[in-house]
Design a protein around this motif. Sequence first.
Motif, short mmCIF file in Angstrom:
data_model
loop_
_atom_site.label_atom_id
_atom_site.label_comp_id
_atom_site.label_asym_id
_atom_site.label_seq_id
_atom_site.Cartn_x
_atom_site.Cartn_y
_atom_site.Cartn_z
N GLY A 92 91.15 15.57 21.29
CA GLY A 92 91.00 14.39 20.44
C GLY A 92 89.87 14.50 19.45
N VAL A 93 90.17 14.13 18.23
CA VAL A 93 89.16 14.04 17.19
C VAL A 93 89.05 12.56 16.84
N VAL A 94 87.83 12.03 16.89
CA VAL A 94 87.65 10.60 16.59
C VAL A 94 87.68 10.41 15.09
N GLU A 95 88.68 9.63 14.64
CA GLU A 95 88.77 9.33 13.21
C GLU A 95 88.15 7.95 12.97
N GLU A 96 87.25 7.91 12.02
CA GLU A 96 86.53 6.66 11.70
C GLU A 96 87.04 6.17 10.35
N MET A 97 87.83 5.07 10.37
CA MET A 97 88.34 4.53 9.11
C MET A 97 87.44 3.40 8.64
N VAL A 98 86.80 3.60 7.49
CA VAL A 98 85.87 2.60 6.96
C VAL A 98 86.68 1.41 6.42
N LEU A 99 86.35 0.21 6.90
CA LEU A 99 87.08 -1.00 6.47
C LEU A 99 86.37 -1.66 5.30
N PRO A 100 87.14 -2.30 4.42
CA PRO A 100 86.48 -3.03 3.32
C PRO A 100 85.75 -4.24 3.90
N GLN A 140 79.54 5.46 15.52
CA GLN A 140 80.94 5.10 15.25
C GLN A 140 81.35 3.87 16.06
N ILE A 141 80.92 3.84 17.33
CA ILE A 141 81.25 2.70 18.20
C ILE A 141 80.59 1.42 17.67
N ASP A 142 79.32 1.53 17.25
CA ASP A 142 78.61 0.36 16.70
C ASP A 142 79.31 -0.14 15.44
N ALA A 143 79.74 0.79 14.59
CA ALA A 143 80.41 0.40 13.34
C ALA A 143 81.70 -0.36 13.64
N GLN A 144 82.39 0.08 14.71
CA GLN A 144 83.64 -0.62 15.08
C GLN A 144 83.31 -2.03 15.58
N ARG A 148 82.95 -2.81 10.74
CA ARG A 148 82.88 -1.97 9.52
C ARG A 148 83.90 -0.84 9.55
N ALA A 149 84.39 -0.52 10.76
CA ALA A 149 85.29 0.63 10.86
C ALA A 149 86.30 0.40 11.98
N ARG A 150 87.38 1.16 11.91
CA ARG A 150 88.33 1.18 13.02
C ARG A 150 88.39 2.63 13.49
N LEU A 151 88.29 2.83 14.81
CA LEU A 151 88.31 4.19 15.35
C LEU A 151 89.66 4.47 15.99
N ARG A 152 90.13 5.68 15.82
CA ARG A 152 91.31 6.08 16.59
C ARG A 152 91.17 7.55 16.96
N LEU A 153 91.86 7.91 18.04
CA LEU A 153 91.77 9.27 18.55
C LEU A 153 92.96 10.06 18.05
N LEU A 154 92.70 11.11 17.27
CA LEU A 154 93.79 11.97 16.80
C LEU A 154 94.01 13.06 17.84
N PRO A 155 95.25 13.19 18.33
CA PRO A 155 95.48 14.17 19.40
C PRO A 155 95.46 15.61 18.92
N GLU A 156 94.33 16.26 19.09
CA GLU A 156 94.20 17.69 18.78
C GLU A 156 93.44 18.33 19.92
N THR A 187 101.09 6.49 27.38
CA THR A 187 100.52 5.15 27.49
C THR A 187 99.78 4.81 26.21
N LYS A 188 99.43 3.56 26.07
CA LYS A 188 98.59 3.16 24.92
C LYS A 188 97.14 3.39 25.36
N MET A 189 96.82 4.65 25.65
CA MET A 189 95.51 4.98 26.19
C MET A 189 94.43 4.86 25.11
N ASP A 190 93.32 4.24 25.48
CA ASP A 190 92.20 4.10 24.54
C ASP A 190 90.91 4.54 25.25
N PRO A 191 90.78 5.86 25.51
CA PRO A 191 89.66 6.32 26.34
C PRO A 191 88.29 6.10 25.71
N LEU A 192 88.25 5.89 24.41
CA LEU A 192 86.97 5.71 23.74
C LEU A 192 86.36 4.36 24.11
N ASN A 193 87.22 3.33 24.15
CA ASN A 193 86.73 1.96 24.39
C ASN A 193 87.01 1.46 25.79
#
Length: 277
Positions: A92-100, A140-144, A148-156, A187-193
């Motif tokens: 997993g690579v954590v992708e940080e999407m910056v929100l407006p 990244q977690i604080d930004a979410q 300010r951001a949405r995090l998602r795990l890209l499966p790599e 599953t809708k696994m969210d291991p980061l949060n």
Amino acid sequence: HHTVGKKAFSAKNTMGADNDDMKKAEVSAAARREKEQSKYRETCDGYIKSGLTGNVTVQFLINRLVSMGCEPPKGFISCMDCGAAKAGGGFGVVEEMVLPPSSPNKGYNPNETGGAYAEQAKIRAEKRQCDRTLEDLQAQIDAQKEGRARLRLLPEIFLCQQHLRNETHAHQSMVHELIHAVDHCRTKMDPLNNCIHMACTEIRAENLSGECDWVRELGSGRMKEFAGHGAKCVKRRAVLSLKANPNCKDKAEDYVDAAFERCFKDTYPFDRHPNLR
């Protein structure tokens, strides 16, 4: 006067020479490292190839991902220079999407907080996952949390090329990360949060990959008694993984304990533990 001038001149010269020597040493150290890493990468690429073409457990898991509708893209498993990070690999690579900014009326100044934050997020995004520090993940977690951001795990999957002891270790690392991929797919696994999610997938990956195989543990001098040793090893390693997640690190043992009984018994997608076939 002349002699002082000469002395100063020669001192300047030697300083210049020292700097040149340092630069040369740095260049040759970098070249040496480059050469070393390219050797590691070649070996690691060979391990991935032999895993995909000849390891029945790796092949079974890849086929299972395909049948579940999560066909891995080409290059889904790659080798990486992980520096000092002592790991066989990662998922997993954590992708940080910056929100407006949600509401510009609240005195939000994009040139201040948003601008600086977006810049930091960009710097983090350019780092490879294994180069990202605990501080990066915390930011990244604080930004979410701040919206300010949405995090998602890209499966790599990546293998740490310089830390693979041999082909068996490489294939076990591949199986470990593929179990995470299967869990991510089913599953809708969210291991980061969600630390229970993370504990469960780590327990399953440690248990089903053979990394807690008693022969390996015996060799590392960690095995005190035979009975029940596998479970203790799985717990110990799962706790270490949770401690690398800022969200889970303070209560890592509690999360692993809470998930243990159910997740240790869960051998999906195998009908029983792969080591007991």
